[in-house]
Design a protein around this motif. Structure first.
Motif, PDB file in Angstrom:
ATOM      1  N   UNK A 168       0.842  -1.194   0.000  1.00 18.91           N
ATOM      2  CA  UNK A 168       0.000   0.000   0.000  1.00 18.91           C
ATOM      3  C   UNK A 168       0.874   1.239   0.000  1.00 18.91           C
ATOM      4  N   UNK A 169       0.689   2.092  -0.994  1.00 16.68           N
ATOM      5  CA  UNK A 169       1.279   3.432  -0.976  1.00 16.68           C
ATOM      6  C   UNK A 169       0.131   4.416  -0.861  1.00 16.68           C
ATOM      7  N   UNK A 170       0.202   5.342   0.105  1.00 13.80           N
ATOM      8  CA  UNK A 170      -0.981   6.118   0.475  1.00 13.80           C
ATOM      9  C   UNK A 170      -0.578   7.501   0.971  1.00 13.80           C
ATOM     10  N   UNK A 171      -1.484   8.459   0.804  1.00 14.54           N
ATOM     11  CA  UNK A 171      -1.300   9.794   1.353  1.00 14.54           C
ATOM     12  C   UNK A 171      -2.666  10.368   1.697  1.00 14.54           C
ATOM     13  N   UNK A 172      -2.673  11.392   2.550  1.00  9.24           N
ATOM     14  CA  UNK A 172      -3.935  11.995   2.964  1.00  9.24           C
ATOM     15  C   UNK A 172      -3.825  13.496   3.114  1.00  9.24           C
ATOM     16  N   UNK A 173      -4.911  14.193   2.786  1.00 10.74           N
ATOM     17  CA  UNK A 173      -4.988  15.640   2.949  1.00 10.74           C
ATOM     18  C   UNK A 173      -6.302  15.998   3.630  1.00 10.74           C
ATOM     19  N   UNK A 174      -6.233  16.946   4.576  1.00 12.62           N
ATOM     20  CA  UNK A 174      -7.439  17.378   5.287  1.00 12.62           C
ATOM     21  C   UNK A 174      -7.313  18.843   5.664  1.00 12.62           C
ATOM     22  N   UNK A 175      -8.447  19.466   5.930  1.00 12.44           N
ATOM     23  CA  UNK A 175      -8.463  20.861   6.339  1.00 12.44           C
ATOM     24  C   UNK A 175      -8.118  20.972   7.820  1.00 12.44           C
TER      25      UNK A 175
END
Length: 201
Positions: A168-175
């Motif tokens: 699994x290669x993963x990234x996340x973005x949030x306010x």
């Protein structure tokens, strides 16, 4: 938002620093997930070999060799990520993954996301020879995926009885949650606009 990809081994002991196995065919457990050092040579059949990634490594119940047998059944690999300081419902997770097995799925906080590998059927070589792209938002899960604070991500895969693993290669973005001073300034600005509106009326 820091969400770990699989196969991160910062101290080079062969064990993933962020993922643990929480379920085996024998039932619930808690044991290390191993980085597959021989991942480049795992070729289960003529259909193809394990796909490689520059951003992640395969993890497995042990540091396996090609065609090492593992018990048939379900395997779960779990990690956590922290949404403290972020608006949980705003998180967007993107990535790619593959699994040697079938019926693969990603769960967030115990809820299924319906994110599968290339083909969820048994015996399909493309599950491990190709990366499947995905996007997970809060609306992906019934009732919402994410919560404030610590969240759990689980990779599940069913094994037919030979080698097994996940990548699994993963990234996340949030306010980010606005700072109190920012909220105060916003409230003052809205109040000033309201006063101005009344004067003009």
């Amino acid at each position: 938002v820091t969400i770990p990809s699989t196969g991160v081994d910062l101290n080079f002991d062969g064990i993933d620093d962020f993922y643990q196995i929480t379920y085996l065919p024998s039932g619930p457990t808690l044991q290390p997930a191993y980085v597959a050092s021989n991942q480049a040579t795992i070729c289960p059949n003529t259909g193809g070999c394990w796909v490689l990634s520059a951003l992640a490594n395969w993890i497995a119940p042990a540091d396996l060799q090609d065609e090492d047998p593992f018990p048939a059944g379900t395997y779960h690999y779990a990690t956590t990520f922290d949404l403290t300081g972020f608006v949980p419902s705003s998180l967007i997770i993107t990535g790619q993954w593959a699994a040697d097995g079938y019926g693969a799925n990603i769960w967030i906080n115990g809820k299924p996301t319906s994110v599968t590998t290339v083909d969820p059927q048994p015996g399909v070589w493309s599950n491990y020879a190709e990366l499947a792209s995905f996007v997970i938002t809060n609306a992906t899960c019934p009732g919402g995926c994410f919560q404030a604070g610590i969240n759990t991500l689980v990779l599940g895969v069913s094994n037919g009885g030979i080698e097994t693993g996940v990548l699994l290669q993963v990234s996340g973005e949030a306010e980010p949650i606005p700072e109190p001073a920012t909220l105060g300034a916003l409230a003052a600005g809205l109040a000033a606009l309201a006063v101005l509106h009344r004067k003009r009326s």
